[in-house]
Scaffold this active site. Structure first.
Site, mmCIF file in Angstrom:
data_model
loop_
_atom_site.group_PDB
_atom_site.id
_atom_site.type_symbol
_atom_site.label_atom_id
_atom_site.label_comp_id
_atom_site.label_asym_id
_atom_site.label_seq_id
_atom_site.Cartn_x
_atom_site.Cartn_y
_atom_site.Cartn_z
ATOM 1 N N TYR A 85 -13.855 7.094 -12.469
ATOM 2 C CA TYR A 85 -13.535 5.916 -11.639
ATOM 3 C C TYR A 85 -14.090 4.650 -12.299
ATOM 4 O O TYR A 85 -13.368 3.654 -12.471
ATOM 5 C CB TYR A 85 -14.114 6.128 -10.234
ATOM 6 C CG TYR A 85 -14.177 4.889 -9.400
ATOM 7 C CD1 TYR A 85 -13.015 4.311 -8.896
ATOM 8 C CD2 TYR A 85 -15.398 4.277 -9.117
ATOM 9 C CE1 TYR A 85 -13.081 3.156 -8.131
ATOM 10 C CE2 TYR A 85 -15.456 3.136 -8.349
ATOM 11 C CZ TYR A 85 -14.298 2.566 -7.860
ATOM 12 O OH TYR A 85 -14.355 1.412 -7.102
ATOM 13 N N LYS A 93 -12.286 1.166 -14.080
ATOM 14 C CA LYS A 93 -12.584 -0.245 -13.810
ATOM 15 C C LYS A 93 -12.921 -0.980 -15.113
ATOM 16 O O LYS A 93 -12.555 -2.140 -15.293
ATOM 17 C CB LYS A 93 -13.714 -0.370 -12.804
ATOM 18 C CG LYS A 93 -13.381 0.200 -11.423
ATOM 19 C CD LYS A 93 -12.175 -0.479 -10.808
ATOM 20 C CE LYS A 93 -11.873 0.041 -9.407
ATOM 21 N NZ LYS A 93 -10.715 -0.629 -8.787
ATOM 22 N N ARG A 112 -30.089 1.322 -1.151
ATOM 23 C CA ARG A 112 -29.433 0.763 -2.348
ATOM 24 C C ARG A 112 -28.538 -0.415 -1.985
ATOM 25 O O ARG A 112 -28.498 -1.438 -2.674
ATOM 26 C CB ARG A 112 -28.619 1.863 -3.033
ATOM 27 C CG ARG A 112 -27.694 1.357 -4.125
ATOM 28 C CD ARG A 112 -26.891 2.483 -4.764
ATOM 29 N NE ARG A 112 -25.875 1.965 -5.642
ATOM 30 C CZ ARG A 112 -24.632 1.662 -5.258
ATOM 31 N NH1 ARG A 112 -24.246 1.832 -3.999
ATOM 32 N NH2 ARG A 112 -23.770 1.190 -6.133
ATOM 33 N N ASP A 137 0.862 -1.192 0.000
ATOM 34 C CA ASP A 137 0.000 0.000 0.000
ATOM 35 C C ASP A 137 0.897 1.241 0.000
ATOM 36 O O ASP A 137 2.050 1.200 0.421
ATOM 37 C CB ASP A 137 -0.918 0.031 1.228
ATOM 38 C CG ASP A 137 -2.176 0.871 0.998
ATOM 39 O OD1 ASP A 137 -3.269 0.281 0.830
ATOM 40 O OD2 ASP A 137 -2.073 2.113 0.970
ATOM 41 N N HIS A 163 -19.471 0.206 -10.662
ATOM 42 C CA HIS A 163 -19.495 1.494 -11.367
ATOM 43 C C HIS A 163 -18.963 1.398 -12.809
ATOM 44 O O HIS A 163 -19.070 2.362 -13.561
ATOM 45 C CB HIS A 163 -18.785 2.561 -10.546
ATOM 46 C CG HIS A 163 -19.483 2.776 -9.240
ATOM 47 N ND1 HIS A 163 -20.697 3.428 -9.155
ATOM 48 C CD2 HIS A 163 -19.205 2.337 -7.988
ATOM 49 C CE1 HIS A 163 -21.118 3.405 -7.891
ATOM 50 N NE2 HIS A 163 -20.231 2.749 -7.164
HETATM 51 P P1 NAI Z 1 -9.883 2.319 -0.013
HETATM 52 O O1 NAI Z 1 -9.840 3.677 -0.631
HETATM 53 O O2 NAI Z 1 -10.291 2.200 1.401
HETATM 54 O O3 NAI Z 1 -8.474 1.600 -0.163
HETATM 55 C C1 NAI Z 1 -7.669 1.750 -1.311
HETATM 56 C C2 NAI Z 1 -6.232 1.605 -0.876
HETATM 57 O O4 NAI Z 1 -5.399 1.735 -2.034
HETATM 58 C C3 NAI Z 1 -5.798 2.690 0.139
HETATM 59 O O5 NAI Z 1 -5.258 2.090 1.286
HETATM 60 C C4 NAI Z 1 -4.785 3.508 -0.620
HETATM 61 O O6 NAI Z 1 -3.719 3.991 0.198
HETATM 62 C C5 NAI Z 1 -4.277 2.506 -1.654
HETATM 63 N N1 NAI Z 1 -3.772 3.207 -2.825
HETATM 64 C C6 NAI Z 1 -4.383 4.192 -3.522
HETATM 65 N N2 NAI Z 1 -3.590 4.620 -4.507
HETATM 66 C C7 NAI Z 1 -2.445 3.882 -4.434
HETATM 67 C C8 NAI Z 1 -1.240 3.888 -5.164
HETATM 68 N N3 NAI Z 1 -1.042 4.729 -6.187
HETATM 69 N N4 NAI Z 1 -0.291 3.010 -4.814
HETATM 70 C C9 NAI Z 1 -0.472 2.157 -3.767
HETATM 71 N N5 NAI Z 1 -1.585 2.120 -3.030
HETATM 72 C C10 NAI Z 1 -2.574 2.973 -3.360
HETATM 73 O O7 NAI Z 1 -10.848 1.446 -0.951
HETATM 74 P P2 NAI Z 1 -11.570 0.080 -0.606
HETATM 75 O O8 NAI Z 1 -12.976 0.334 -0.284
HETATM 76 O O9 NAI Z 1 -10.731 -0.701 0.320
HETATM 77 O O10 NAI Z 1 -11.561 -0.620 -2.047
HETATM 78 C C11 NAI Z 1 -10.501 -1.445 -2.450
HETATM 79 C C12 NAI Z 1 -10.636 -1.714 -3.953
HETATM 80 O O11 NAI Z 1 -11.869 -2.333 -4.231
HETATM 81 C C13 NAI Z 1 -10.562 -0.465 -4.796
HETATM 82 O O12 NAI Z 1 -9.887 -0.770 -6.007
HETATM 83 C C14 NAI Z 1 -12.008 -0.165 -5.085
HETATM 84 O O13 NAI Z 1 -12.145 0.543 -6.291
HETATM 85 C C15 NAI Z 1 -12.591 -1.554 -5.159
HETATM 86 N N6 NAI Z 1 -14.006 -1.585 -4.821
HETATM 87 C C16 NAI Z 1 -14.361 -1.474 -3.490
HETATM 88 C C17 NAI Z 1 -15.693 -1.519 -3.149
HETATM 89 C C18 NAI Z 1 -16.133 -1.523 -1.723
HETATM 90 O O14 NAI Z 1 -17.312 -1.710 -1.490
HETATM 91 N N7 NAI Z 1 -15.257 -1.328 -0.756
HETATM 92 C C19 NAI Z 1 -16.742 -1.617 -4.193
HETATM 93 C C20 NAI Z 1 -16.241 -1.728 -5.536
HETATM 94 C C21 NAI Z 1 -14.916 -1.718 -5.814
HETATM 95 C C1 15L Z 2 -17.263 1.419 -5.159
HETATM 96 O O1 15L Z 2 -16.749 1.101 -6.227
HETATM 97 C C2 15L Z 2 -16.526 2.161 -4.112
HETATM 98 O O2 15L Z 2 -15.141 1.859 -4.130
HETATM 99 C C3 15L Z 2 -17.074 1.918 -2.725
HETATM 100 O O3 15L Z 2 -16.498 2.871 -1.853
HETATM 101 C C4 15L Z 2 -18.594 2.030 -2.712
HETATM 102 O O4 15L Z 2 -18.959 3.339 -2.976
HETATM 103 C C5 15L Z 2 -19.180 1.091 -3.738
HETATM 104 O O5 15L Z 2 -18.587 1.212 -5.006
HETATM 105 C C6 15L Z 2 -20.692 1.260 -3.923
HETATM 106 O O6 15L Z 2 -21.161 1.294 -5.055
HETATM 107 O O7 15L Z 2 -21.399 1.315 -2.902
#
Ligand code: NAI
Ligand code: 15L
Length: 269
Positions: free
Chosen positions: A138, A142, A176, A35, A111
């Site tokens: 965003y 994806k 949602r 990270d 998304h």
């Molecule tokens: P988050 O924002 O909490 O975590 C993302 C992590 O990636 C952070 O710890 C950040 O420091 C790290 N990061 C960002 N840019 C970086 C870079 N250039 N180099 C290294 N590390 C980097 O997001 P979350 O919720 O944990 O999501 C994780 C993944 O899953 C993301 O790719 C997100 O798009 C995807 N996702 C998450 C959803 C959810 O419900 N949590 C829904 C759909 C997709």
């Molecule tokens: C995503 O892709 C985001 O990373 C997460 O933070 C939520 O917003 C999720 O979609 C969502 O659709 O609820």
């Protein structure tokens, strides 16, 4: 493919990364964490930017598979999305190719199709081959990631499961989310299935629990061996009492992407 044991978890400091670094070891994985941000209590975690190709390649060296979560997880400027999500994901795939890593689980998102009208009434569930209709830069990133995964399978034989995650949080917090929620435990089950299923080529799946109000078809996820155990329905009465039912006239309620469809596109990041 032998079952992967050592897995690189990118984005390990994030919300989903934290959930998965707690849940995935029970399935037998040794996780290597990566990270931008350091992680308390994890001195061996690789702290680096996806923009740093050498650091990414070094992090990938010797692992059996990659769960790629790192990146910007909400809407941001195109320039930021380009660097972290588009170029960053390309660096992960290039590192996998150079280091001979054969399986990636890619955190795609609902998304990538956020502009798609959500099913109403007796409408059929949204199939995995519905056209992608990103709702944000965003979501576009994806969609690019899914194409990148297909390309690296076709051209270089690197397998990917692209998981179009709904909302993976400890509990659903909106009406949602009753339709798109994936419990953390089901998330770990799905990532495990994606890491271990045979001959996935490039497979696209939706990532959610077996929600009563589900909007999409989980059959490709189930074909990997995923058996969701949770359903958001126990949260429904309270959330609907607080927020009301989804209003089909409200654009944020009418499409898969919810507020990503209507919010100002550039949030502070
Ligand atoms: P988050 O924002 O909490 O975590 C993302 C992590 O990636 C952070 O710890 C950040 O420091 C790290 N990061 C960002 N840019 C970086 C870079 N250039 N180099 C290294 N590390 C980097 O997001 P979350 O919720 O944990 O999501 C994780 C993944 O899953 C993301 O790719 C997100 O798009 C995807 N996702 C998450 C959803 C959810 O419900 N949590 C829904 C759909 C997709
Ligand atoms: C995503 O892709 C985001 O990373 C997460 O933070 C939520 O917003 C999720 O979609 C969502 O659709 O609820």
């Amino acid at each position: 493919m032998p079952a992967p044991r050592t897995v690189l978890l990118t984005g390990a400091a994030g919300g989903l990364g934290t959930l998965m670094r707690n849940l995935l070891p029970a399935f037998g994985y040794d996780l290597r964490l990566f990270d931008l941000r350091p992680i308390d209590g994890e001195p061996d975690a690789v702290v680096a930017d996806l923009a740093d190709r050498d650091a990414v390649r070094e992090a990938v060296r010797g692992v059996d598979a990659i769960v790629h979560l790192a990146g910007i997880s909400l809407e941001a400027s195109f320039e930021k999305i380009l660097k972290a999500n588009i170029e960053g994901t390309y660096h992960v795939y290039e590192a996998a190719r150079e280091e001979g890593v054969g399986r990636i689980v890619f955190a795609s998102s609902n998304h990538a199709l956020g502009w798609t009208p959500r099913p109403q009434g007796d409408d059929p569930l949204i199939p995995v081959d519905a056209p992608r209709r990103p709702d944000t830069f965003y979501g576009l990133s994806k969609s690019f990631g899914e194409d990148l995964a297909q390309f690296y399978w076709d051209k270089h034989g690197i397998e990917t499961v692209s998981v179009r995650i709904g909302s993976c949080f400890p509990e659903p917090t909106s009406v949602r989310m009753l339709s798109v929620w994936m419990s953390p435990a089901d998330g770990a089950r799905l990532f495990h299935a994606a890491l271990t299923a045979e001959d996935v080529g490039h497979t696209v799946v939706y990532g959610s629990s077996a929600n009563t109000r589900l909007w999409w078809d989980l059959s490709t996820a189930r074909a990997l061996g995923y058996e969701p155990c949770d359903d958001s329905e126990p949260y429904a009465a309270k959330l609907i009492a607080e927020q009301g039912e989804l209003d089909p006239e409200n654009p944020a309620h009418a499409r898969l992407g919810g507020h990503f469809v209507t919010d100002p596109p550039i949030w502070p990041y």
